[in-house]
Scaffold this active site. Structure first.
Site, short mmCIF file in Angstrom:
data_model
loop_
_atom_site.label_atom_id
_atom_site.label_comp_id
_atom_site.label_asym_id
_atom_site.label_seq_id
_atom_site.Cartn_x
_atom_site.Cartn_y
_atom_site.Cartn_z
N GLY A 58 0.83 -1.25 0.07
CA GLY A 58 0.06 0.06 0.08
C GLY A 58 0.64 1.15 0.11
N THR A 223 12.56 -7.03 -10.47
CA THR A 223 12.00 -8.21 -10.93
C THR A 223 10.89 -8.46 -10.10
OG1 THR A 223 14.20 -8.96 -11.20
CG2 THR A 223 12.38 -10.69 -11.16
N CYS A 312 4.71 6.87 17.92
CA CYS A 312 5.61 7.17 19.04
C CYS A 312 7.04 7.12 18.76
CB CYS A 312 5.40 5.89 20.20
SG CYS A 312 6.10 5.91 21.71
#
Length: 362
Positions: A58, A223, A312
């Protein structure tokens, strides 16, 4: 990973291990499997196989999709985004700002939906692209991508949407949703990590981020991970075939969790508790008493993995920017935890989680 995804990866790794760009027969086997995977994935979206580009996930998909579209509009330097985007987009927008782009962040209502009137107000002649995630990972808000996309299509402005959280939970008919580019990730639907896809509508113009790249029609270098892609598409098909079953299962778990928490801890706040257009597998909770990070760590000790929706670093816990964007103050944003369900979770496990939360708060 699902057992079918693992089995398909193993099979492809044994028999389709060649470079899909090579001209020898071993590479040809990999190319055939890659082509079949591309067609199968496009079929899930109701799209054109020529619009599917496989990625490493993503975050990379978001960056490549945005920059590839921007490359085709070099004279326009204005970008509009929601305030609830994934960190990968936030960070890349910061880089684009340093390179001379003007970034506008949209306002949201108390449920996290963007305000269309604000989007209309912010459109400029030099607006190159709008990026708005389909579903939020912290509070589950689902944006009306179809309506937003239609508005932007009339103005010939590129539109990208991050569908990582919604893929598999909701249908994403790419030819009906009016966006130019969509981002997907494999591990959200029980495929392998490190694999994803971008769908760019074949009618949209884009240019490679790295000139001279040959793999994935120039969309990304390197690749191609054919076994990972085959496993990803196998998992996607398996998940889609049981989408309604999974959706109803998530709703059952979610309703049980919310009703029990509200009964036994009436002081807590459930974000988007009454809103219908939200992801079924995500529950955002503000404890109104304890730091979210403390609750997360205590739940971890008891065997539960939840998140705080915060970053954090070096001991500094930052409040959830998502909660701040929808009107919560810093103290409340610090007291936030995000609970999400998987397909194997049970009502008895939810009860165990509720008892663990009760013991921590009390």
């Amino acid at each position: 990973m699902s057992e079918k995804a693992i089995a398909s990866y193993t099979e492809a790794a044994k028999f389709a291990y060649g470079n899909s760009s090579s001209l020898h027969d071993i590479g040809g086997k990999a190319y055939e499997l890659l082509t079949a995977s591309r067609k199968a994935f496009a079929a899930l979206l109701g799209g054109d196989p020529n619009g599917v580009y496989f990625t490493s996930g993503g975050s990379e998909g978001n960056i490549l999709a945005i920059q590839s579209l921007l490359n085709s509009t070099p004279n326009k330097k204005h970008i509009i985004a929601s305030s609830l985007e994934h960190a990968s987009i936030d960070h890349y927008l910061s880089l684009l700002r340093a390179k001379g782009y003007d970034i506008t962040f949209l306002k949201h209502d108390q449920n996290g939906n963007i305000l269309m009137e604000h989007l209309e107000e912010e459109i400029r002649e030099d607006t190159a692209l709008v990026t708005i995630q389909h579903g939020n990972s912290e509070i589950g808000t689902i944006q009306n991508i179809k309506e937003i996309g239609l508005f932007l299509k009339k103005r010939k402005i590129y539109f990208h949407t991050d569908c990582v959280q919604t893929f598999g939970k909701l249908l994403i008919p790419v030819d009906e949703m009016n966006a130019d580019a969509y981002t997907f990730s494999s591990h959200k639907i029980y495929g392998p990590k490190g694999v994803g896809a971008v769908y760019i509508h074949p009618a949209a113009s884009w240019s490679p981020v790295i000139p001279g790249t040959t793999h994935e029609d120039g969309f990304r270098p390197g690749t191609v991970n054919v076994p990972g892609i085959f496993s990803f598409v196998t998992a996607a098909n398996e998940f889609y075939n049981q989408r309604e079953k999974h959706f109803n299962h998530f709703i059952k778990l979610k309703q049980h969790l919310i009703s029990q928490l509200k009964t036994q801890l009436p002081t807590i706040t459930i974000v988007n508790e009454t809103k219908k257009e939200v992801l079924p597998n995500i529950v955002g909770v503000v404890t109104n008493s304890l730091e979210g990070q403390f609750v997360m760590l205590e739940l971890n000790r008891k065997g539960f993995a939840v998140s705080t929706g915060s970053a954090c670093q070096a001991g500094n816990s930052h409040p959830s920017k998502t909660l701040l964007s929808i009107g919560f103050d810093k103290d409340s944003a610090h007291q936030f935890i995000r609970i999400s369900f998987g397909i194997t979770n049970t009502i008895s496990e939810v009860d165990e989680l509720i008892n663990a939360i009760l013991s921590i708060v009390r």
